[in-house]
Design a protein around this motif. Sequence first.
Motif, PDB file in Angstrom:
ATOM      1  N   ALA A  62       0.844  -1.188   0.000  1.00 23.21           N
ATOM      2  CA  ALA A  62       0.000   0.000   0.000  1.00 23.21           C
ATOM      3  C   ALA A  62       0.885   1.246   0.000  1.00 23.21           C
ATOM      4  O   ALA A  62       1.983   1.230   0.550  1.00 23.21           O
ATOM      5  N   PRO A  63       0.401   2.303  -0.600  1.00 20.27           N
ATOM      6  CA  PRO A  63       1.186   3.534  -0.576  1.00 20.27           C
ATOM      7  C   PRO A  63       1.129   4.173   0.811  1.00 20.27           C
ATOM      8  O   PRO A  63       0.190   3.966   1.560  1.00 20.27           O
ATOM      9  N   GLY A  64       2.150   4.912   1.142  1.00 23.27           N
ATOM     10  CA  GLY A  64       2.177   5.610   2.414  1.00 23.27           C
ATOM     11  C   GLY A  64       3.124   4.965   3.403  1.00 23.27           C
ATOM     12  O   GLY A  64       3.645   3.875   3.178  1.00 23.27           O
ATOM     13  N   VAL A  65       3.347   5.699   4.509  1.00 27.19           N
ATOM     14  CA  VAL A  65       4.295   5.265   5.532  1.00 27.19           C
ATOM     15  C   VAL A  65       3.657   5.443   6.912  1.00 27.19           C
ATOM     16  O   VAL A  65       2.995   6.441   7.170  1.00 27.19           O
ATOM     17  N   VAL A  66       3.880   4.462   7.789  1.00 23.34           N
ATOM     18  CA  VAL A  66       3.392   4.516   9.168  1.00 23.34           C
ATOM     19  C   VAL A  66       4.590   4.735  10.089  1.00 23.34           C
ATOM     20  O   VAL A  66       5.630   4.096   9.919  1.00 23.34           O
ATOM     21  N   GLU A  67       4.423   5.645  11.046  1.00 25.93           N
ATOM     22  CA  GLU A  67       5.434   5.874  12.069  1.00 25.93           C
ATOM     23  C   GLU A  67       4.769   5.863  13.431  1.00 25.93           C
ATOM     24  O   GLU A  67       3.634   6.316  13.571  1.00 25.93           O
ATOM     25  N   GLY A  77      -0.077   9.380   4.051  1.00 25.14           N
ATOM     26  CA  GLY A  77      -0.653   8.734   2.888  1.00 25.14           C
ATOM     27  C   GLY A  77      -0.166   9.344   1.588  1.00 25.14           C
ATOM     28  O   GLY A  77      -0.043  10.563   1.473  1.00 25.14           O
ATOM     29  N   ALA A  78       0.108   8.494   0.618  1.00 23.28           N
ATOM     30  CA  ALA A  78       0.526   8.980  -0.701  1.00 23.28           C
ATOM     31  C   ALA A  78      -0.701   9.295  -1.549  1.00 23.28           C
ATOM     32  O   ALA A  78      -0.759  10.325  -2.214  1.00 23.28           O
ATOM     33  N   THR A  79      -1.686   8.396  -1.519  1.00 25.06           N
ATOM     34  CA  THR A  79      -2.902   8.620  -2.298  1.00 25.06           C
ATOM     35  C   THR A  79      -4.120   8.773  -1.398  1.00 25.06           C
ATOM     36  O   THR A  79      -5.170   9.177  -1.861  1.00 25.06           O
ATOM     37  N   LEU A 114      -8.694   7.532  11.850  1.00 23.92           N
ATOM     38  CA  LEU A 114      -7.532   7.430  10.971  1.00 23.92           C
ATOM     39  C   LEU A 114      -7.531   6.047  10.367  1.00 23.92           C
ATOM     40  O   LEU A 114      -7.604   5.052  11.083  1.00 23.92           O
ATOM     41  N   LEU A 115      -7.489   5.980   9.044  1.00 23.44           N
ATOM     42  CA  LEU A 115      -7.487   4.713   8.320  1.00 23.44           C
ATOM     43  C   LEU A 115      -6.062   4.435   7.861  1.00 23.44           C
ATOM     44  O   LEU A 115      -5.487   5.206   7.098  1.00 23.44           O
ATOM     45  N   VAL A 116      -5.485   3.314   8.330  1.00 22.40           N
ATOM     46  CA  VAL A 116      -4.096   2.967   8.045  1.00 22.40           C
ATOM     47  C   VAL A 116      -4.067   1.606   7.367  1.00 22.40           C
ATOM     48  O   VAL A 116      -4.522   0.620   7.946  1.00 22.40           O
ATOM     49  N   PRO A 117      -3.513   1.508   6.147  1.00 21.33           N
ATOM     50  CA  PRO A 117      -3.398   0.202   5.502  1.00 21.33           C
ATOM     51  C   PRO A 117      -2.485  -0.732   6.297  1.00 21.33           C
ATOM     52  O   PRO A 117      -1.430  -0.311   6.780  1.00 21.33           O
ATOM     53  N   ALA A 118      -2.896  -1.984   6.452  1.00 17.81           N
ATOM     54  CA  ALA A 118      -2.112  -2.947   7.221  1.00 17.81           C
ATOM     55  C   ALA A 118      -0.833  -3.347   6.510  1.00 17.81           C
ATOM     56  O   ALA A 118       0.086  -3.868   7.141  1.00 17.81           O
ATOM     57  N   ASP A 119      -0.754  -3.087   5.206  1.00 14.65           N
ATOM     58  CA  ASP A 119       0.449  -3.435   4.465  1.00 14.65           C
ATOM     59  C   ASP A 119       1.214  -2.208   3.978  1.00 14.65           C
ATOM     60  O   ASP A 119       1.967  -2.277   3.018  1.00 14.65           O
ATOM     61  N   ALA A 120       1.052  -1.085   4.671  1.00 14.90           N
ATOM     62  CA  ALA A 120       1.843   0.108   4.367  1.00 14.90           C
ATOM     63  C   ALA A 120       3.231  -0.049   4.964  1.00 14.90           C
ATOM     64  O   ALA A 120       3.449  -0.845   5.889  1.00 14.90           O
ATOM     65  N   ALA A 121       4.180   0.698   4.449  1.00 21.01           N
ATOM     66  CA  ALA A 121       5.544   0.645   4.981  1.00 21.01           C
ATOM     67  C   ALA A 121       5.536   1.093   6.431  1.00 21.01           C
ATOM     68  O   ALA A 121       4.961   2.118   6.781  1.00 21.01           O
TER      69      ALA A 121
END
Length: 163
Positions: A62-67, A77-79, A114-121
Motif C-alpha cells: 500500500a502507498p504511504g508510511v506509518v510511524e 498517505g501517498a494517495t 484514521l485509516l491505516v493500511p495494514a500493508d503500508a511501509a
Amino acid sequence: MRQWVRDRAEMLVFAAVFLLGLYVALLGGWFLALVGGCVMVIGGVLAIGAFRRSPFRRPIGAPGVVEVVEGAIRYYGATERGGEIALRDLSEIRLLRVEGRAHWRLRSISAEALLVPADAAGASALADAFTALPGLDMGMVSHALAQVADKDDAIRTVWRRPV
C-alpha cells in the motif's frame, strides 16, 4: 527457503538465544545452570513476542508510511488522507477490508478516525504500539488480522478503551 527464513528471522534469533541458554545450563554446576536458565527465560519471552508480532509483518503493498513516534501513530498517505492519533487518545481499533486490502481504523476519544493500511511501509510498528493499550489481547488481534485477510467484507473490532 530464503524468504521463509527472512520472514521469521527475529523469532529464529531468539530461539537460538534460548538454545544457547540451554547449552550453558547443561554445562554443569549450579552457577551455569542459573545463568543458562536466565538466558533461556529471556530468549523464550522474546521469541513469544516475535511470534505475536509476525502477523503484522507483511510485504509492502500500500502507498504511504506509518510511524510510531513519542506515543503517537502517524500515517503519511501517498494517495489517501494521512493523519496522527496519540495512543492515549485512542478509543477503538477496528480491522476492516477496504477495496480488497486490510486497514486499521483507529478512532480517537473525540470521534476522529484514521485509516491505516495494514500493508503500508512501517505498519509492523503498530504491533509494539498496540501492546501499550490497556486490556488489548495481541492473540485476538493476530487472529483478526488473519481472518480479515481471508474474507472480502470483514470488519472486526479488536479493542475498545475500558470505561
